[in-house]
Scaffold this motif. Structure first.
Motif, PDB file in Angstrom:
ATOM      1  N   HIS A 124      39.628  40.313  20.734  1.00  0.00           N
ATOM      2  CA  HIS A 124      39.898  40.936  22.493  1.00  0.00           C
ATOM      3  C   HIS A 124      40.235  39.260  23.137  1.00  0.00           C
ATOM      4  O   HIS A 124      40.716  38.326  22.417  1.00  0.00           O
ATOM      5  CB  HIS A 124      38.303  40.881  23.063  1.00  0.00           C
ATOM      6  CG  HIS A 124      37.332  39.459  23.013  1.00  0.00           C
ATOM      7  ND1 HIS A 124      36.673  39.594  21.862  1.00  0.00           N
ATOM      8  CD2 HIS A 124      37.069  38.618  23.991  1.00  0.00           C
ATOM      9  CE1 HIS A 124      35.711  38.498  22.072  1.00  0.00           C
ATOM     10  NE2 HIS A 124      36.364  37.692  23.224  1.00  0.00           N
ATOM     11  N   VAL A 125      40.559  39.596  24.279  1.00  0.00           N
ATOM     12  CA  VAL A 125      41.302  38.189  24.892  1.00  0.00           C
ATOM     13  C   VAL A 125      40.177  37.562  25.967  1.00  0.00           C
ATOM     14  O   VAL A 125      39.288  38.089  26.486  1.00  0.00           O
ATOM     15  CB  VAL A 125      42.390  38.538  25.855  1.00  0.00           C
ATOM     16  CG1 VAL A 125      42.915  37.654  27.002  1.00  0.00           C
ATOM     17  CG2 VAL A 125      43.745  39.120  25.277  1.00  0.00           C
ATOM     18  N   GLU A 126      40.251  36.255  25.640  1.00  0.00           N
ATOM     19  CA  GLU A 126      39.661  35.509  26.683  1.00  0.00           C
ATOM     20  C   GLU A 126      40.137  34.499  27.791  1.00  0.00           C
ATOM     21  O   GLU A 126      41.269  33.886  27.122  1.00  0.00           O
ATOM     22  CB  GLU A 126      38.504  34.529  25.935  1.00  0.00           C
ATOM     23  CG  GLU A 126      37.626  35.166  24.857  1.00  0.00           C
ATOM     24  CD  GLU A 126      36.684  34.523  24.468  1.00  0.00           C
ATOM     25  OE1 GLU A 126      36.389  33.263  24.683  1.00  0.00           O
ATOM     26  OE2 GLU A 126      35.492  34.862  23.720  1.00  0.00           O
ATOM     27  N   LEU A 127      40.110  34.802  28.999  1.00  0.00           N
ATOM     28  CA  LEU A 127      40.906  34.098  29.971  1.00  0.00           C
ATOM     29  C   LEU A 127      40.177  33.072  30.658  1.00  0.00           C
ATOM     30  O   LEU A 127      39.000  32.996  31.179  1.00  0.00           O
ATOM     31  CB  LEU A 127      41.142  35.264  31.142  1.00  0.00           C
ATOM     32  CG  LEU A 127      42.180  36.429  30.939  1.00  0.00           C
ATOM     33  CD1 LEU A 127      42.449  37.295  32.099  1.00  0.00           C
ATOM     34  CD2 LEU A 127      43.502  35.761  30.419  1.00  0.00           C
ATOM     35  N   TYR A 128      40.785  31.926  30.697  1.00  0.00           N
ATOM     36  CA  TYR A 128      40.335  30.707  31.617  1.00  0.00           C
ATOM     37  C   TYR A 128      41.439  30.830  32.700  1.00  0.00           C
ATOM     38  O   TYR A 128      42.831  30.396  32.616  1.00  0.00           O
ATOM     39  CB  TYR A 128      40.448  29.387  30.554  1.00  0.00           C
ATOM     40  CG  TYR A 128      39.905  28.127  31.451  1.00  0.00           C
ATOM     41  CD1 TYR A 128      39.095  28.292  32.559  1.00  0.00           C
ATOM     42  CD2 TYR A 128      40.440  26.932  31.039  1.00  0.00           C
ATOM     43  CE1 TYR A 128      38.787  27.056  33.285  1.00  0.00           C
ATOM     44  CE2 TYR A 128      40.162  25.777  31.909  1.00  0.00           C
ATOM     45  CZ  TYR A 128      39.236  25.925  32.727  1.00  0.00           C
ATOM     46  OH  TYR A 128      38.878  24.707  33.442  1.00  0.00           O
ATOM     47  N   ILE A 129      41.061  31.353  33.844  1.00  0.00           N
ATOM     48  CA  ILE A 129      41.979  31.509  34.840  1.00  0.00           C
ATOM     49  C   ILE A 129      41.023  31.125  36.184  1.00  0.00           C
ATOM     50  O   ILE A 129      39.772  31.296  36.336  1.00  0.00           O
ATOM     51  CB  ILE A 129      41.898  32.863  35.115  1.00  0.00           C
ATOM     52  CG1 ILE A 129      43.175  33.425  35.988  1.00  0.00           C
ATOM     53  CG2 ILE A 129      40.796  33.966  35.147  1.00  0.00           C
ATOM     54  CD1 ILE A 129      43.709  34.686  35.996  1.00  0.00           C
ATOM     55  N   ASP A 130      41.933  30.441  37.203  1.00  0.00           N
ATOM     56  CA  ASP A 130      41.290  30.313  38.506  1.00  0.00           C
ATOM     57  C   ASP A 130      41.235  31.336  39.211  1.00  0.00           C
ATOM     58  O   ASP A 130      41.622  32.265  39.453  1.00  0.00           O
ATOM     59  CB  ASP A 130      42.189  29.367  39.261  1.00  0.00           C
ATOM     60  CG  ASP A 130      41.650  28.426  40.464  1.00  0.00           C
ATOM     61  OD1 ASP A 130      41.738  29.214  41.444  1.00  0.00           O
ATOM     62  OD2 ASP A 130      41.164  27.508  40.396  1.00  0.00           O
ATOM     63  N   GLY A 131      39.958  31.448  40.086  1.00  0.00           N
ATOM     64  CA  GLY A 131      39.654  32.571  40.720  1.00  0.00           C
ATOM     65  C   GLY A 131      40.735  33.005  41.836  1.00  0.00           C
ATOM     66  O   GLY A 131      40.750  34.296  41.872  1.00  0.00           O
ATOM     67  N   SER A 132      41.423  32.171  42.220  1.00  0.00           N
ATOM     68  CA  SER A 132      42.420  32.478  43.411  1.00  0.00           C
ATOM     69  C   SER A 132      43.630  33.590  42.430  1.00  0.00           C
ATOM     70  O   SER A 132      44.474  34.208  43.194  1.00  0.00           O
ATOM     71  CB  SER A 132      43.220  31.243  43.874  1.00  0.00           C
ATOM     72  OG  SER A 132      43.536  30.418  42.686  1.00  0.00           O
ATOM     73  N   MET A 133      43.707  33.279  41.214  1.00  0.00           N
ATOM     74  CA  MET A 133      44.612  33.771  40.555  1.00  0.00           C
ATOM     75  C   MET A 133      44.253  35.523  39.912  1.00  0.00           C
ATOM     76  O   MET A 133      44.950  36.078  39.970  1.00  0.00           O
ATOM     77  CB  MET A 133      45.243  33.292  39.327  1.00  0.00           C
ATOM     78  CG  MET A 133      45.819  31.903  39.611  1.00  0.00           C
ATOM     79  SD  MET A 133      46.076  31.141  38.058  1.00  0.00           S
ATOM     80  CE  MET A 133      47.395  32.030  37.256  1.00  0.00           C
ATOM     81  N   LEU A 134      42.947  35.701  39.977  1.00  0.00           N
ATOM     82  CA  LEU A 134      42.476  36.907  39.439  1.00  0.00           C
ATOM     83  C   LEU A 134      42.795  38.015  40.180  1.00  0.00           C
ATOM     84  O   LEU A 134      43.279  39.082  39.517  1.00  0.00           O
ATOM     85  CB  LEU A 134      40.812  36.516  39.323  1.00  0.00           C
ATOM     86  CG  LEU A 134      40.148  37.333  38.226  1.00  0.00           C
ATOM     87  CD1 LEU A 134      40.854  37.438  36.991  1.00  0.00           C
ATOM     88  CD2 LEU A 134      38.680  37.401  38.433  1.00  0.00           C
ATOM     89  N   GLY A 135      42.833  37.959  41.454  1.00  0.00           N
ATOM     90  CA  GLY A 135      43.173  39.132  42.315  1.00  0.00           C
ATOM     91  C   GLY A 135      44.723  39.449  41.952  1.00  0.00           C
ATOM     92  O   GLY A 135      44.887  40.643  41.867  1.00  0.00           O
ATOM     93  N   SER A 136      45.502  38.479  42.102  1.00  0.00           N
ATOM     94  CA  SER A 136      46.903  38.782  42.234  1.00  0.00           C
ATOM     95  C   SER A 136      47.356  39.528  40.714  1.00  0.00           C
ATOM     96  O   SER A 136      48.023  40.245  40.446  1.00  0.00           O
ATOM     97  CB  SER A 136      47.773  37.482  42.424  1.00  0.00           C
ATOM     98  OG  SER A 136      47.456  36.406  41.416  1.00  0.00           O
TER      99      SER A 136
END
Length: 300
Positions: free
Chosen positions: A123-135
């Motif tokens: 599977h994929v594990e994402l380290y992502i800022d919340g502001s990017m998750l929507g886009s």
């Protein structure tokens, strides 16, 4: 306990300076010392940005930690099918996309994720800022299997995070010192959507976090999920990383003892041995004691 997010920084292996940052060593011995008072018998070693795409440290760490430990790794763009399969044999179970600290081509990563899933079930594990998750949600939602690091980082991502959880994504209850959100409330909402989603991670050593893991973080998880604590601390992650789920004994360790009887139990009487009511139609027998049964009053 299964710790689904640990960084091992072994000075024997190369590091890559990331945004001018190089961490201090944090060895397996350091981790074991820090978590000695917890019953940790498995976990996931996660590649950090400053480890680049090096896999030698990961293979060495998993060999030392044992079969209950798995790896989450950054892959180079030119990784071969044979290398993915070999890493799977070494214990790697997921590929990591660090979208917070690096500019990446999300389409290329998505293609890489699909290939790793088809070859080895990763599977994929994402380290992502919340502001990017929507886009990025339209692309992220197409990944075959997904986990989000550190609760998605902020409250603004929560609606998108819950939507992904509803589609089967996992969420790491980790990095509480990194986030800008009400962690307890967010965990409660994630757990309500899918009790199998949350996975505890210490995020040790907590490099560049506002604060590292605290023992009290376990209490926050407990308040959020209640009786499902064992799922968040162990079972959900074991299922996610394709490890055998522990079978817990249902036997009561302190069973209730029977109450000792001081006297023999009361013997049952046969119906024929019960006293018979008097026959009102026959004349009274003056040799028998008077019937003292009194009728109940009728209350109008």
């Amino acid at each position: 306990m299964f710790d689904s997010h640990v960084h091992i920084i072994d000075p024997r292996f190369p590091l890559v300076e990331n945004q001018g940052y190089l961490p201090e060593p944090y060895t397996i011995g350091d981790y074991r010392k820090r978590m000695a008072h917890f019953d940790v018998d498995g976990g996931a070693v996660v590649s950090a940005s400053f480890q680049g795409t090096d896999s030698t440290f990961m293979v060495a760490a998993l060999a030392e930690l044992g079969p209950n430990w798995v790896g989450v790794i950054n892959l180079p763009s030119d990784v071969t099918d044979e290398q993915i399969i070999e890493l799977d044999r070494a214990g790697v179970r997921a590929i990591r996309f660090n979208l917070k600290r690096a500019a990446v081509d999300i389409v290329t990563l998505t293609m890489q994720a699909v290939r790793a899933y088809e070859l080895a079930g990763w599977h994929v594990e994402l380290y992502i800022d919340g502001s990017m998750l929507g886009s990025l949600e339209p692309v992220i939602s197409k990944l075959p299997a997904l986990s989000i690091d550190h609760m998605g980082m902020s409250d603004e991502c929560l609606p998108y995070l819950l939507n992904l959880v509803d589609r089967g994504a996992r969420v790491k209850a980790s990095g509480f010192g990194r986030v800008s959100m009400d962690v307890e409330s967010a965990m409660r909402r994630v757990h309500a959507v899918n009790p199998g989603a949350l996975m505890f991670g210490s995020d040790l050593p907590g490099n560049r976090a506002g604060r590292p893991f605290r023992d009290a973080d376990i209490e926050i998880i407990g308040r959020a999920v209640g009786a499902d604590m064992y799922r968040v601390l162990e079972d959900n992650a074991r299922a996610c990383y394709r490890l055998p789920v522990k079978v817990r004994s249902a036997e009561d360790p302190v069973p209730t003892l029977p109450i000792p009887r001081a006297e023999p139990p009361t013997l049952r009487l046969r119906r024929s041995e019960l006293p018979q009511p008097p026959n009102r139609r026959q004349p009274p027998d003056h040799n028998q004691p008077p019937d003292r049964t009194r009728p109940l009053r009728i209350i109008e």
